[in-house]
Design a protein around this motif. Sequence first.
Motif, short mmCIF file in Angstrom:
data_model
loop_
_atom_site.label_atom_id
_atom_site.label_comp_id
_atom_site.label_asym_id
_atom_site.label_seq_id
_atom_site.Cartn_x
_atom_site.Cartn_y
_atom_site.Cartn_z
N THR A 1 0.83 -1.19 0.00
CA THR A 1 0.00 0.00 0.00
C THR A 1 0.87 1.24 0.00
O THR A 1 2.04 1.20 0.40
CB THR A 1 -0.98 0.00 1.18
OG1 THR A 1 -1.93 1.04 0.99
CG2 THR A 1 -0.28 0.23 2.51
N ILE B 1 -7.41 -4.41 0.20
CA ILE B 1 -7.66 -5.05 1.50
C ILE B 1 -9.15 -5.38 1.68
O ILE B 1 -9.50 -6.40 2.28
CB ILE B 1 -7.14 -4.18 2.68
CG1 ILE B 1 -7.17 -4.94 4.02
CG2 ILE B 1 -7.92 -2.89 2.82
CD1 ILE B 1 -6.24 -6.10 4.13
N THR B 2 -10.03 -4.54 1.14
CA THR B 2 -11.47 -4.81 1.30
C THR B 2 -11.83 -6.16 0.68
O THR B 2 -12.61 -6.92 1.23
CB THR B 2 -12.31 -3.68 0.70
OG1 THR B 2 -11.86 -2.44 1.26
CG2 THR B 2 -13.78 -3.84 1.00
N GLY C 1 -13.77 3.30 2.19
CA GLY C 1 -12.68 3.78 1.33
C GLY C 1 -12.45 5.27 1.39
O GLY C 1 -11.36 5.74 1.16
N GLU C 2 -13.52 6.02 1.65
CA GLU C 2 -13.41 7.48 1.66
C GLU C 2 -14.69 8.01 2.31
O GLU C 2 -15.67 7.27 2.45
CB GLU C 2 -13.28 8.01 0.23
CG GLU C 2 -14.33 7.40 -0.65
CD GLU C 2 -14.39 7.91 -2.07
OE1 GLU C 2 -14.16 9.11 -2.28
OE2 GLU C 2 -14.73 7.12 -2.94
N PRO C 3 -14.69 9.27 2.67
CA PRO C 3 -15.92 9.82 3.26
C PRO C 3 -17.03 9.81 2.22
O PRO C 3 -16.77 9.99 1.03
CB PRO C 3 -15.53 11.26 3.60
CG PRO C 3 -14.05 11.32 3.56
CD PRO C 3 -13.60 10.26 2.61
N ASP D 1 -21.03 3.03 7.61
CA ASP D 1 -19.90 3.76 7.03
C ASP D 1 -18.66 3.25 7.75
O ASP D 1 -18.34 3.69 8.85
CB ASP D 1 -20.14 5.26 7.26
CG ASP D 1 -19.05 6.14 6.66
OD1 ASP D 1 -17.95 5.62 6.36
OD2 ASP D 1 -19.28 7.34 6.51
N THR D 2 -18.00 2.28 7.13
CA THR D 2 -16.92 1.57 7.82
C THR D 2 -15.59 2.26 7.56
O THR D 2 -15.16 2.38 6.42
CB THR D 2 -16.83 0.11 7.32
OG1 THR D 2 -16.51 0.12 5.92
CG2 THR D 2 -18.14 -0.62 7.53
N TYR D 3 -14.94 2.68 8.63
CA TYR D 3 -13.64 3.31 8.50
C TYR D 3 -12.55 2.32 8.92
O TYR D 3 -12.62 1.75 10.02
CB TYR D 3 -13.53 4.58 9.37
CG TYR D 3 -12.11 5.03 9.51
CD1 TYR D 3 -11.47 5.64 8.44
CD2 TYR D 3 -11.39 4.77 10.67
CE1 TYR D 3 -10.14 5.99 8.53
CE2 TYR D 3 -10.05 5.13 10.77
CZ TYR D 3 -9.43 5.74 9.69
OH TYR D 3 -8.12 6.07 9.78
N TRP D 4 -11.59 2.12 8.06
CA TRP D 4 -10.45 1.24 8.36
C TRP D 4 -9.41 1.38 7.28
O TRP D 4 -9.55 2.25 6.40
CB TRP D 4 -10.91 -0.21 8.53
CG TRP D 4 -11.58 -0.84 7.33
CD1 TRP D 4 -12.74 -0.44 6.73
CD2 TRP D 4 -11.12 -1.97 6.58
NE1 TRP D 4 -13.02 -1.27 5.67
CE2 TRP D 4 -12.06 -2.22 5.56
CE3 TRP D 4 -10.01 -2.83 6.71
CZ2 TRP D 4 -11.92 -3.27 4.65
CZ3 TRP D 4 -9.87 -3.87 5.80
CH2 TRP D 4 -10.82 -4.08 4.78
N GLN D 5 -8.37 0.56 7.32
CA GLN D 5 -7.24 0.69 6.40
C GLN D 5 -6.61 -0.67 6.14
O GLN D 5 -6.84 -1.61 6.90
CB GLN D 5 -6.13 1.54 7.04
CG GLN D 5 -6.56 2.79 7.70
CD GLN D 5 -5.40 3.45 8.41
OE1 GLN D 5 -4.92 2.96 9.42
NE2 GLN D 5 -4.93 4.55 7.85
N ASP E 1 -4.87 9.59 9.41
CA ASP E 1 -6.08 10.36 9.11
C ASP E 1 -6.39 11.36 10.21
O ASP E 1 -6.16 11.09 11.39
CB ASP E 1 -7.29 9.42 8.98
CG ASP E 1 -7.27 8.66 7.66
OD1 ASP E 1 -7.28 9.32 6.61
OD2 ASP E 1 -7.23 7.42 7.69
N ARG F 1 -6.74 12.22 5.02
CA ARG F 1 -5.33 12.01 5.35
C ARG F 1 -4.67 13.33 5.78
O ARG F 1 -4.97 14.40 5.24
CB ARG F 1 -4.57 11.48 4.12
CG ARG F 1 -5.14 10.23 3.51
CD ARG F 1 -4.90 8.99 4.31
NE ARG F 1 -3.51 8.78 4.64
CZ ARG F 1 -3.05 7.63 5.15
NH1 ARG F 1 -3.87 6.61 5.38
NH2 ARG F 1 -1.80 7.50 5.46
N GLY G 1 -11.27 5.97 -3.75
CA GLY G 1 -11.11 5.03 -2.64
C GLY G 1 -9.79 4.28 -2.67
O GLY G 1 -9.56 3.41 -1.85
#
Length: 650
Positions: free
Chosen positions: A260, A306-307, A383-385, A407-411, A500, A515, A524
């Motif tokens: 990444t 990753i998703t 992936g993004e807002p 709305d899933t936030y992760w990396q 972030d 970011r 995304g």
Amino acid sequence: MTKNIFKPNKEFAKNARIKNMCEYQELQDAAMEDYEGFWGGFAKEKLDWIKPFDNVLNESNFPFVKWFEGGKLNVSAQCIDRHLNSRKNKAAIIFEGDRGDKQIITYLELYYNVNKLANLLKNEFGVKKGERVVIYMPMIPEAAYAMLACARIGAIHSIVFGGFSAEALRDRIVDAEAKVVITADGAYRKDKPYMLKPVVDQALEEKTTVEKVLIVERNNEDITWVAGRDYSYNELIKNQDVTCEPEVMDAEDPLFLLYTSGSTGKPKGVQHNSAGYILWAQMTMEWVFDVKENDTYWCTADVGWITGHTYIVYGPLAMGATTVMFEGVPTYPDAGRPWKMVEEYKINQFYTAPTAIRVLHKTGEDEPSKYDLSSLKVLGTVGEPIDPPAWKWYYEEVGGSRCAIVDTYWQTETGGHIVSPLPGATPIKPGCATMPLPGIMGEILDENGNKAEVGEKGLMCVTRPWPSMIRGVWGDEDRFIKSYFGDVKKDGKPVYFTGDGAIYDEDGYITITGRTDDVINVSGHRMGTAEVEAAIKKHPNVAEVAVVGKPHDIKGEGIFAYIVLKEDNGIADEVEEVKAINNVIKKEIGNIALCDDVVFVPGLPKTRSGKIMRRILRSIAKGEEITQDTSTLEDPSIVATIATAVQSCR
Ligand code: 6R9
């Protein structure tokens, strides 16, 4: 903001795994009171151990932590073998090809297909535990077989997204010192064949560590075969045994690498290990999507990200769910394609990226109303807002104002979701990832490590290691520490910083603001500005370049490049020059990194110490007035010159 709040559907909540905010709080309190007890309990309940673990968490060598030490398991057995008693004839994967061809693969068939490929890799190619296998594949079931076959024999897979160029693929092969590449001749997109194998050939033109290439023949277009290196999957797989004992793996044995972009240098190989990763993949599937035994779940991501790893393959299969895999693009043959599939397969959970929602909204606003979408229960984004118009359309037109939007936030680095609503519990707000999941000590901190005040932008951190946390950057311990544990300290101890920014609102909800480093989020996908700049610099006419993100209607962010050309190579034709620049990017990285704007400027705004002031370039790209202090610049007049150059391009 508080007015714009949507409560969970009461009927849905009744049967949800987490039914209300009290239950959420109880779980979160349990984790705070006894962190190891919390995780140890779930690890015992959710995973099938070959040998139980002795210790839940070892932080003695932080940030190199160890979860579930002493435990032995195999991730492919978690995803397949343990379901054979009760689910052998259940659909594990439902595949739909670009051209509408369909395949349903049961858990028993998955077991056979994975075992055969595992035997092939082990016996014909000599792949051993710990060796790296690069997977460069289209979205076809064999990509999932390849991942699980590696897991079965203990090989570490590294998937490279099919849109990356030969150079990008080569870099990843070289960094991971891969022994085998698994690819396909190509696949189909918008009813036409496209090719992958020629890219692999190009990537391997100069010598690498790769000994064998396995090719799935998907579109049967002509390809070249290198004798002694290239082998047909379709041929070799026929002769393989259908059973393959899973390799006994330590809880902390590596499962995969996924490269990444970071803010500096070349992409880094994010390493995830076995037990902790698969545990959280399964738990978040259960909590966040609330998938039930007879549900059909569809995540539209690509396994190259990753998703796709966590929420197409590992998470759904670990919990014994039915996961849909789609080869095509959502707008082909028209923007009703996903909704047609939802109707046809009676999809219950649908998970996609805001950029896809924006395209579907823009090009097919009324399409959802043409299909029966009543099977849907949970809608996800990642992936993004997500912007309010896209959210509203998704909620009302796709979800019938009845489905929760998670709305899933992760990396890549977090392995699974870290901040997200729970569909039966959390009242949701458009564009807001809401709260850390139970067990995740997510906090917005200021630069001094204090909790950020309401409304004040801070840094999104996780203050304790969690099971699916990144375990390392392949081959670079220093970079691992510096990238994630170098910036923020809480009570004097380094904590994981996501990169972030985020803000608490008056209800304690978390909104991710994007970011804080030089990473841009294009549709995304993470792109490092340094990476794009390095590619552009390979063009012989380019003297200097600075790349920034600029808001984009569909992509979220677009790539904006400021280029200083070499003097003695004055441009004859700007249009041709832009084409040439984009060709270099295509070659070095791939189409995903093409520039949306290229502006030729006489110089860049640099401080006296030679640092480019990107904040100014970002403002100019957005067309904002320059309010920043430019007095530290070597040549403050350059700002007006650049702004004029940008203006004249509009
Ligand atoms: C899963 C994935 C990670 C970056 C991350 C952040 C952004 C992801 C988001 C979000 C706002 C969300 N991001 N989810 N921003 N709201 N729900 O996308 O992984 O490719 O590693 O990207 O994406 O900026 O840091 P990855």
